[in-house]
Scaffold this active site. Structure first.
Site, PDB file in Angstrom:
ATOM      1  CE1 TYR A 150      33.516  46.226  43.770  1.00  0.00           C
ATOM      2  CE2 TYR A 150      32.301  47.449  45.437  1.00  0.00           C
ATOM      3  CZ  TYR A 150      32.971  46.312  45.037  1.00  0.00           C
ATOM      4  OH  TYR A 150      33.104  45.247  45.898  1.00  0.00           O
ATOM      5  CE  LYS A 154      31.971  42.797  43.785  1.00  0.00           C
ATOM      6  NZ  LYS A 154      32.452  41.396  43.671  1.00  0.00           N
TER       7      LYS A 154
END
Length: 336
Positions: A150, A154
């Site tokens: 994750y 990002k």
């Protein structure tokens, strides 16, 4: 209902003459953003895959691949990109498609729709490290060793947008990094903690003294609107919090008291918890189905270590001032 189908609906306020589209509008933050923008005069198109979960009013039903091919027949002045796959665990291909390719799709849509500004919701998870970090500024990012897929996604999404910002020729781009979003309807942060409390007991490291820097969801929606409106912030990234960091244990016990629950702790040395989490990630990474470990290194880091954000840039350039206190937000959640 077909992917890409739109549903008409009046926002119920005097429009300010601008149209905004919000991706991930069926989610926790996205729903608040839609309602805030509509309350302040925008014609808002709520975009998401789950038609039944989208706020009432005009919607676009479909995923980001559908959106990039859509012709809404009008200029979309502001695009707010809230949609994301957000989890401490998952396969890289899924994070890459949802958060990197998905962001590229949204940027392409904003260009085609003639948008003047794209507001992207990123994550302060990109600052994560297994140590205390207090007063983190927006430039304090080391992208070399992301703690999970994750965070890596990002980082790559932000890099994509910063490159587009430098090239020019598209919408102005503003990036927000809101920390620990809480409030009525939170489907993630608090429920995860409550599940761990019920199943195992909440790991308590360093006596729960690590500082957590949370943000009321209403304040994030305010920051989004400011990021959509304030001039001369193209290419900037902003930390967003309530500006009220508190010890993890104090916040947790205030929340549990409001819910009528007793704390259930499992005191664990930080090094042991981190080592166990690393081992569990290794094991779960090779098991069929790629199951999420009971605890991850990222979770240990957020509980054991202080991480607070410096909001000077948001205050100075956006004029951001939190409107809902942490006490109000915790009480509001407990009343759900």
């Amino acid at each position: 209902m077909r992917a890409g189908e739109t549903i008409g609906g009046a926002p119920g306020v005097v429009p300010r003459g601008e149209t905004a589209l919000v991706t991930g509008a069926s989610g926790f933050l996205g729903g608040y953003v839609v309602r805030d923008l509509r309350a302040h005069g925008y014609d808002v198109i709520a975009s998401g895959r789950n038609a039944s979960a989208l706020p009432a009013g005009e919607t676009f039903v479909g995923d980001l691949d559908d959106l990039v091919r859509a012709d809404l027949g009008r200029t979309v002045d502001v695009v707010v990109h809230c949609a994301a796959l957000s989890s401490p665990w998952g396969r890289w291909a899924e994070f890459e498609h949802a958060n990197v390719t998905g962001t590229a799709r949204v940027l392409e849509f904003a260009r085609r729709a003639g948008s003047r500004r794209l507001v992207h919701i990123s994550s302060p998870g990109i600052y994560a490290a297994p140590r205390d970090r207090v007063g983190i500024r927006e430039h304090d990012v080391d992208p070399r060793h992301p703690m999970n897929g994750y965070i890596r996604s990002k980082l790559e999404a932000e890099a994509l947008l910063q490159a587009a910002s430098a090239e020019g020729g598209g919408p102005e781009i503003v990036i927000l990094r809101p920390r620990g979003i809480i409030g009525r309807g939170d489907p993630s942060l608090v429920p995860r903690i409550l599940r761990v409390r019920e199943r195992f007991g909440i790991p308590l490291m360093r006596g729960g003294r690590g500082l957590v820097d949370l943000t009321a969801v209403e304040n994030v929606a305010l920051a989004v609107r400011l990021a959509a409106e304030v001039p001369d912030v193209h290419g900037q990234a902003f930390n967003i919090t309530n500006g009220d960091p508190r010890p993890f244990r104090a916040v947790l016990e205030q929340l549990l008291e409001g819910l009528g629950l007793e704390p259930r702790y499992r005191p664990v040395p930080t090094a042991v918890a981190y080592g166990v989490a690393a081992l569990l990630e290794t094991v779960c990474g090779v098991l069929p189905g790629y199951p999420e470990p009971p605890v991850t290194r990222y979770t240990v880091t957020t509980i054991a270590h202080s991480q607070t954000l410096d909001m000077s840039r948001a205050r100075e350039l956006l004029g951001y001032r939190p409107q809902v206190s942490l006490d109000q937000s915790l009480a509001e959640y407990a009343r759900v």
